[in-house]
Design a protein around this motif. Structure first.
Motif, PDB file in Angstrom:
ATOM      1  N   GLU A  72       0.854  -1.186   0.000  1.00 36.13           N
ATOM      2  CA  GLU A  72       0.000   0.000   0.000  1.00 36.13           C
ATOM      3  C   GLU A  72       0.893   1.240   0.000  1.00 36.13           C
ATOM      4  O   GLU A  72       1.750   1.408   0.880  1.00 36.13           O
ATOM      5  CB  GLU A  72      -0.905   0.012   1.229  1.00 36.13           C
ATOM      6  CG  GLU A  72      -1.928   1.120   1.248  1.00 36.13           C
ATOM      7  CD  GLU A  72      -3.085   0.913   0.265  1.00 36.13           C
ATOM      8  OE1 GLU A  72      -3.791   1.892   0.009  1.00 36.13           O
ATOM      9  OE2 GLU A  72      -3.266  -0.221  -0.225  1.00 36.13           O
ATOM     10  N   LYS A  73       0.703   2.100  -1.009  1.00 31.94           N
ATOM     11  CA  LYS A  73       1.494   3.325  -1.117  1.00 31.94           C
ATOM     12  C   LYS A  73       0.698   4.501  -0.575  1.00 31.94           C
ATOM     13  O   LYS A  73      -0.529   4.534  -0.687  1.00 31.94           O
ATOM     14  CB  LYS A  73       1.885   3.561  -2.573  1.00 31.94           C
ATOM     15  CG  LYS A  73       2.800   2.452  -3.101  1.00 31.94           C
ATOM     16  CD  LYS A  73       3.156   2.632  -4.549  1.00 31.94           C
ATOM     17  CE  LYS A  73       4.042   1.473  -4.999  1.00 31.94           C
ATOM     18  NZ  LYS A  73       4.319   1.506  -6.431  1.00 31.94           N
ATOM     19  N   PRO A  84       6.588   6.259   2.634  1.00 30.39           N
ATOM     20  CA  PRO A  84       5.685   6.301   1.484  1.00 30.39           C
ATOM     21  C   PRO A  84       5.032   4.973   1.127  1.00 30.39           C
ATOM     22  O   PRO A  84       4.164   4.940   0.256  1.00 30.39           O
ATOM     23  CB  PRO A  84       6.603   6.768   0.352  1.00 30.39           C
ATOM     24  CG  PRO A  84       7.960   6.269   0.742  1.00 30.39           C
ATOM     25  CD  PRO A  84       7.997   6.345   2.247  1.00 30.39           C
ATOM     26  N   VAL A  85       5.433   3.887   1.788  1.00 32.89           N
ATOM     27  CA  VAL A  85       4.873   2.577   1.435  1.00 32.89           C
ATOM     28  C   VAL A  85       4.839   1.670   2.662  1.00 32.89           C
ATOM     29  O   VAL A  85       5.717   1.737   3.523  1.00 32.89           O
ATOM     30  CB  VAL A  85       5.690   1.924   0.289  1.00 32.89           C
ATOM     31  CG1 VAL A  85       7.124   1.634   0.711  1.00 32.89           C
ATOM     32  CG2 VAL A  85       5.023   0.660  -0.237  1.00 32.89           C
ATOM     33  N   ASP A  86       3.799   0.858   2.745  1.00 32.61           N
ATOM     34  CA  ASP A  86       3.685  -0.215   3.745  1.00 32.61           C
ATOM     35  C   ASP A  86       3.708  -1.551   3.021  1.00 32.61           C
ATOM     36  O   ASP A  86       3.082  -1.694   1.956  1.00 32.61           O
ATOM     37  CB  ASP A  86       2.363  -0.130   4.514  1.00 32.61           C
ATOM     38  CG  ASP A  86       2.316   0.997   5.531  1.00 32.61           C
ATOM     39  OD1 ASP A  86       3.275   1.784   5.618  1.00 32.61           O
ATOM     40  OD2 ASP A  86       1.294   1.085   6.241  1.00 32.61           O
ATOM     41  N   PHE A  87       4.392  -2.514   3.603  1.00 31.24           N
ATOM     42  CA  PHE A  87       4.309  -3.898   3.149  1.00 31.24           C
ATOM     43  C   PHE A  87       3.642  -4.716   4.240  1.00 31.24           C
ATOM     44  O   PHE A  87       4.044  -4.637   5.414  1.00 31.24           O
ATOM     45  CB  PHE A  87       5.688  -4.516   2.926  1.00 31.24           C
ATOM     46  CG  PHE A  87       6.451  -4.017   1.733  1.00 31.24           C
ATOM     47  CD1 PHE A  87       5.886  -3.160   0.790  1.00 31.24           C
ATOM     48  CD2 PHE A  87       7.760  -4.422   1.540  1.00 31.24           C
ATOM     49  CE1 PHE A  87       6.613  -2.707  -0.303  1.00 31.24           C
ATOM     50  CE2 PHE A  87       8.497  -3.986   0.456  1.00 31.24           C
ATOM     51  CZ  PHE A  87       7.928  -3.129  -0.473  1.00 31.24           C
ATOM     52  N   ALA A  88       2.641  -5.518   3.878  1.00 29.43           N
ATOM     53  CA  ALA A  88       2.195  -6.603   4.742  1.00 29.43           C
ATOM     54  C   ALA A  88       3.066  -7.798   4.381  1.00 29.43           C
ATOM     55  O   ALA A  88       3.119  -8.196   3.209  1.00 29.43           O
ATOM     56  CB  ALA A  88       0.723  -6.905   4.522  1.00 29.43           C
ATOM     57  N   LEU A  89       3.767  -8.343   5.357  1.00 32.10           N
ATOM     58  CA  LEU A  89       4.726  -9.418   5.123  1.00 32.10           C
ATOM     59  C   LEU A  89       4.308 -10.685   5.861  1.00 32.10           C
ATOM     60  O   LEU A  89       3.740 -10.611   6.948  1.00 32.10           O
ATOM     61  CB  LEU A  89       6.117  -8.996   5.599  1.00 32.10           C
ATOM     62  CG  LEU A  89       6.748  -7.790   4.898  1.00 32.10           C
ATOM     63  CD1 LEU A  89       8.097  -7.466   5.531  1.00 32.10           C
ATOM     64  CD2 LEU A  89       6.907  -8.059   3.409  1.00 32.10           C
ATOM     65  N   ILE A 105      -6.510 -10.610   2.272  1.00 29.92           N
ATOM     66  CA  ILE A 105      -5.615  -9.674   2.955  1.00 29.92           C
ATOM     67  C   ILE A 105      -5.871  -8.276   2.406  1.00 29.92           C
ATOM     68  O   ILE A 105      -5.902  -8.074   1.197  1.00 29.92           O
ATOM     69  CB  ILE A 105      -4.146 -10.095   2.763  1.00 29.92           C
ATOM     70  CG1 ILE A 105      -3.932 -11.461   3.431  1.00 29.92           C
ATOM     71  CG2 ILE A 105      -3.200  -9.041   3.318  1.00 29.92           C
ATOM     72  CD1 ILE A 105      -2.632 -12.126   3.111  1.00 29.92           C
ATOM     73  N   ARG A 106      -6.082  -7.326   3.316  1.00 30.10           N
ATOM     74  CA  ARG A 106      -6.400  -5.952   2.932  1.00 30.10           C
ATOM     75  C   ARG A 106      -5.481  -4.984   3.681  1.00 30.10           C
ATOM     76  O   ARG A 106      -5.114  -5.238   4.825  1.00 30.10           O
ATOM     77  CB  ARG A 106      -7.860  -5.610   3.276  1.00 30.10           C
ATOM     78  CG  ARG A 106      -8.880  -6.479   2.577  1.00 30.10           C
ATOM     79  CD  ARG A 106      -9.047  -6.058   1.126  1.00 30.10           C
ATOM     80  NE  ARG A 106     -10.044  -6.853   0.444  1.00 30.10           N
ATOM     81  CZ  ARG A 106      -9.775  -7.886  -0.343  1.00 30.10           C
ATOM     82  NH1 ARG A 106      -8.539  -8.272  -0.515  1.00 30.10           N
ATOM     83  NH2 ARG A 106     -10.740  -8.541  -0.965  1.00 30.10           N
ATOM     84  N   GLN A 107      -5.157  -3.876   3.026  1.00 30.86           N
ATOM     85  CA  GLN A 107      -4.406  -2.790   3.650  1.00 30.86           C
ATOM     86  C   GLN A 107      -5.120  -1.473   3.380  1.00 30.86           C
ATOM     87  O   GLN A 107      -5.781  -1.318   2.351  1.00 30.86           O
ATOM     88  CB  GLN A 107      -2.996  -2.685   3.052  1.00 30.86           C
ATOM     89  CG  GLN A 107      -1.967  -3.599   3.662  1.00 30.86           C
ATOM     90  CD  GLN A 107      -0.621  -3.359   3.027  1.00 30.86           C
ATOM     91  OE1 GLN A 107      -0.446  -3.578   1.841  1.00 30.86           O
ATOM     92  NE2 GLN A 107       0.343  -2.909   3.825  1.00 30.86           N
ATOM     93  N   SER A 131       2.907  -9.398   9.496  1.00 31.02           N
ATOM     94  CA  SER A 131       2.903  -8.077  10.113  1.00 31.02           C
ATOM     95  C   SER A 131       2.838  -7.005   9.042  1.00 31.02           C
ATOM     96  O   SER A 131       3.243  -7.223   7.897  1.00 31.02           O
ATOM     97  CB  SER A 131       4.160  -7.876  10.955  1.00 31.02           C
ATOM     98  OG  SER A 131       4.079  -6.671  11.694  1.00 31.02           O
ATOM     99  N   ASN A 132       2.339  -5.841   9.440  1.00 29.65           N
ATOM    100  CA  ASN A 132       2.318  -4.673   8.568  1.00 29.65           C
ATOM    101  C   ASN A 132       3.508  -3.793   8.929  1.00 29.65           C
ATOM    102  O   ASN A 132       3.700  -3.455  10.096  1.00 29.65           O
ATOM    103  CB  ASN A 132       1.015  -3.896   8.759  1.00 29.65           C
ATOM    104  CG  ASN A 132       0.808  -2.843   7.704  1.00 29.65           C
ATOM    105  OD1 ASN A 132       0.982  -3.096   6.525  1.00 29.65           O
ATOM    106  ND2 ASN A 132       0.421  -1.654   8.127  1.00 29.65           N
TER     107      ASN A 132
END
Length: 197
Positions: A72-73, A84-89, A105-107, A131-132
């Motif tokens: 998600e940017k 500027p960006v999140d990763f769900a890992l 999976i949603r962000q 984790s996010n």
């Protein structure tokens, strides 16, 4: 003649659109755990350092290899200039395609959520292995490389979990455990090293 150019432009637009769809398509993997190791975290005590308009205080050295579950940017929220960006890992069972097919999976809004179906593994197990991460790229090269990551990529990120102070009393602090959920449960991760496979 004008009609000819309209057709050419339409074909070019279609080709560009198709290329963008192919480029953004998630990376697929056969069933099986792709990343077995959990993230490695070592608590540290170091002085704050300047990062643009912000002061970052290291809380822990952090090293994670994981499958990218979602990207998600951000451009306009309060932390977008910094992260500027999140990763769900996901790692362990949450890196396995056979497990992931039973989750949505949603962000959004700096949160991520996972929604199991009836055949999914235990939700607590899933949350312990995912984790996010709010990513703070250490430089423009890492920023560009993070921006190119797709769902399904396997990445290794190394750097520091941090707390942040900024203009107008801005504060943001990383979680230091994978066992929490809800507000404040995400990692605020200053990324100094990036690898993708």
């Amino acid at each position: 003649m004008f009609a000819h150019w309209r057709i050419v432009l339409a074909l070019v637009a279609i080709c560009v659109g198709m290329a963008a769809l192919v480029e953004s398509r998630p990376v697929e993997h056969p069933p099986g755990v792709l990343v077995s190791a959990e993230p490695v975290q070592v608590l540290v005590e170091r002085p704050p350092f300047s990062f643009g308009d912000y002061q970052l205080t290291p809380l822990a050295d952090f090293d994670v290899e994981a499958r990218v579950l979602s990207v998600e940017k951000y451009r306009v929220d309060g932390g977008a200039r910094l992260s500027p960006v999140d990763f769900a890992l996901g790692w362990g069972p949450m890196s396995d395609s056979a497990v992931l097919e039973h989750f949505r999976i949603r962000q959004g809004g700096r949160f991520f959520s996972i929604h199991p179906d009836e055949q999914a593994i235990d939700l607590n197990t899933a949350m312990l292995n995912a984790s996010n991460m709010h990513l703070i790229p250490a430089d423009s090269v890492i920023k560009d490389r993070l921006a190119s990551v797709k769902i399904g990529n396997i990445v290794r990120l190394r750097g520091q979990l941090v707390s942040v102070r900024g203009p107008n009393n801005f504060t943001w602090t990383s979680s230091l455990t994978r066992k929490d959920t809800g507000n404040g449960a995400c990692e605020l991760f200053y990324v100094e090293s990036f690898e993708r496979r």
